[in-house]
Each structure stands twice: as structure tokens, then as C-alpha cells.
Motif scaffolding. Structure first.
Motif, mmCIF file in Angstrom:
data_model
loop_
_atom_site.group_PDB
_atom_site.id
_atom_site.type_symbol
_atom_site.label_atom_id
_atom_site.label_comp_id
_atom_site.label_asym_id
_atom_site.label_seq_id
_atom_site.Cartn_x
_atom_site.Cartn_y
_atom_site.Cartn_z
ATOM 1 N N GLY A 124 41.349 41.778 41.175
ATOM 2 C CA GLY A 124 41.620 42.878 40.758
ATOM 3 C C GLY A 124 42.743 43.615 39.929
ATOM 4 N N LEU A 125 42.635 42.783 38.678
ATOM 5 C CA LEU A 125 44.111 43.828 38.073
ATOM 6 C C LEU A 125 42.961 44.462 36.753
ATOM 7 N N LYS A 126 43.899 45.135 36.211
ATOM 8 C CA LYS A 126 43.881 45.818 34.560
ATOM 9 C C LYS A 126 44.870 45.568 34.080
ATOM 10 N N PRO A 127 44.232 44.822 32.411
ATOM 11 C CA PRO A 127 45.436 44.146 31.580
ATOM 12 C C PRO A 127 46.355 45.172 31.423
ATOM 13 N N ASN A 128 46.766 46.247 31.295
ATOM 14 C CA ASN A 128 47.765 46.783 31.016
ATOM 15 C C ASN A 128 48.368 47.535 32.399
#
Length: 277
Positions: A45-49
Motif C-alpha cells: 500500500g505504498l505510493k511511488p514518492n
């Protein structure tokens, strides 16, 4: 340059450098960096940045990222990074920079100790077995970097079990310049205050970093207890603006140092350059 030979600054002034002249204390993290793919980001559940604190669902992330190709390890954490860069700039003698913080008695802790040693930082960690060594996973996709920090042991520093020990306090007394990030106010404000008072009582330089807006907002009381002893305060524009607001100033400009003035919290790079020239 030999260890006895003084270092020459860009101004032509010679400064005598010796071991343990610079002291830092903060939250040590082992930075773990690896290239990942979108599936990896989606799984956790991570965003790229982005930069976040690890939750329960991220625990397996640290076990998985170390299995990626070309994993890199670095001694990290705000203050440890700062003294590490200072040591890199100084080059020799080694161990000009001293660092205190808390780690776990585990594999990541051993790697962290090795990486600090490779950076020629004289790290003296308080080691405990309740929490694992703090880590920060840097999940790289293209030009983006998603950071997931697990403070863990970094939150467990104990003043009475480490800083107050005679052998460690002797290292504090050897220093001429002190630097601590505001993040450490969330862990051991009493430790910061003890070091700050020592610096003030002995006419030494004590530096602090605001670190993040939430420090001024939610840790204002311990921050202001240390502030009378601060000689140099670091902070970006957002952190400085929040700090000014919390102190009741209408505008950040009221806190800026101006050339020719003896007062002011913050120095803008352009003003600093103009003053030096």
C-alpha cells in the motif's frame, strides 16, 4: 593530511581538529535501499514518492526488501546522517564525529555498527533487546523513492543507562560543537537538555534542527526548554513558518536574521552569502 596537521578552511583559517570534537545524538536508523516494482508497492500500500512511518502491515516489507537485488545499507537517521556527512567533509582525522543513539541487539544492529565504522563515525550505541534496530526502507521505482521508517529501538534511548555513564559523558565533554535534531525531543528531551546546558556552561556551540512542523506544534514545551541554550537553529521555510506561528509571530520575517543585527533565529542562504562577502 596527518592527524596532527590542522585542517585549513576555505577562508584560509586553520582549525585544530581532534577526535570527538563534534557530538550528535538522535534516532539511528539502518537505511535499506533497493529497486522495487509496482507490484511491491501495491502489496504494501505504498505510493511511488512518499515518506511514512511503518504500520503493522509493513513488517514483512523489511524482510522482503533485503532479498532484492543490489540492496544497499547505510547508517541513517537525521542526526547520524548529518554527523556522517560532516565527517566525510573533514576526511581526517577519523572519528571527529561522535554519535549516541539506541539500537537493538540484532543483525540489523550489527550492520549499522559496521556502516558507522566504515564512515569513520565514532558511534556509541545504547544496545537493548526489547525492540529491534530502527530501519528505513527506501523503495525505489524509476526516479521515485518511497520511504518507510520503523523507529523501533530508536525510541528506546535511556539517559540514565547511557548518557549518564561516566565513560560516555567524557565523550560529550570532549566535544566543541553539538548537533541534535528536533526529532529526538520525542524520545529523550532530558538528554538533550543535559547536553545543551553543558554546552552553554562551557561556552561551546549547541545546534538544533526543527526537523519537521509537528515538532513545533506538538512538542513545543520541551523544545522551548532547550531553546535558551541554542546557538544555531536549523529549519526549512515550512518548519520556520510553523515555529514562528507557534511563538505568536505574525510573519516569519520577524524571526529572520538581518546583516548587521545581533538577533534573529533563522538565516536565509542569500543573506548569509551577502554577509560573508
Amino acid at each position: 593530511m596527518s592527524q596532527e596537521e590542522p585542517n585549513t578552511t576555505g577562508t584560509g583559517r586553520k582549525t585544530a581538529l581532534s577526535e570527538n570534537s563534534l557530538f550528535g545524538m538522535g534516532n539511528p536508523l539502518l537505511d535499506i535501499s533497493a529497486v522495487v516494482d509496482k507490484d511491491f508497492l501495491d502489496k504494501f500500500g505504498l505510493k511511488p514518492n512518499d515518506q511514512i512511518l511503518a504500520e503493522e502491515k509493513h513488517k514483512a516489507l523489511f524482510d522482503e526488501i533485503v532479498k532484492r537485488d543490489k540492496v544497499e545499507y547505510h547508517a541513517g537517521g537525521s542526526t547520524q546522517n548529518s554527523v556522517k556527512i560532516a565527517q566525510w567533509m573533514i576526511q581526517e582525522p577519523h572519528k571527529v564525529a561522535t554519535f549516541f543513539g539506541c539500537i537493538g541487539t540484532d543483525h540489523f544492529g550489527e550492520i549499522l555498527k559496521k556502516k558507522a565504522e566504515e564512515a569513520h563515525v565514532d558511534a556509541h550505541y545504547y544496545e537493548q533487546n526489547v525492540e529491534p534496530t530502527g530501519t528505513c526502507a527506501a523503495c525505489i521505482t524509476g526516479d521515485n523513492r518511497s520511504l518507510v521508517a520503523n523507529l523501533a529501538a530508536a525510541n528506546c534511548y535511556k539517559k540514565e543507562k547511557h548518557l549518564d555513564l561516566d565513560c560516555n559523558w567524557e565523550l560529550v565533554k570532549k566535544a566543541k560543537v553539538y548537533y541534535i535534531a528536533g526529532f529526538f525531543l520525542t524520545v529523550s528531551p532530558d538528554s538533550i537538555l543535559k547536553v545543551a546546558k553543558h554546552a552553554s556552561d562551557n561556552n561551546k556551540i549547541f545546534c538544533m534542527n526543527l526537523s519537521a512542523p509537528f515538532i513545533s506544534q506538538f512538542f513545543k514545551e520541551p523544545l522551548m526548554k532547550v531553546m535558551p541554550y541554542v546557538d544555531i537553529l536549523f529549519g526549512n521555510e515550512t518548519e520556520a513558518a510553523t515555529f514562528a506561528k507557534e511563538l505568536g509571530f505574525e510573519a516569519l520575517q520577524q524571526l529572520l536574521w538581518k546583516p548587521g543585527s545581533r538577533h534573529g533565529f533563522f538565516v536565509q542562504p542569500a543573506l548569509c552569502y551577502d554577509a560573508l562577502c
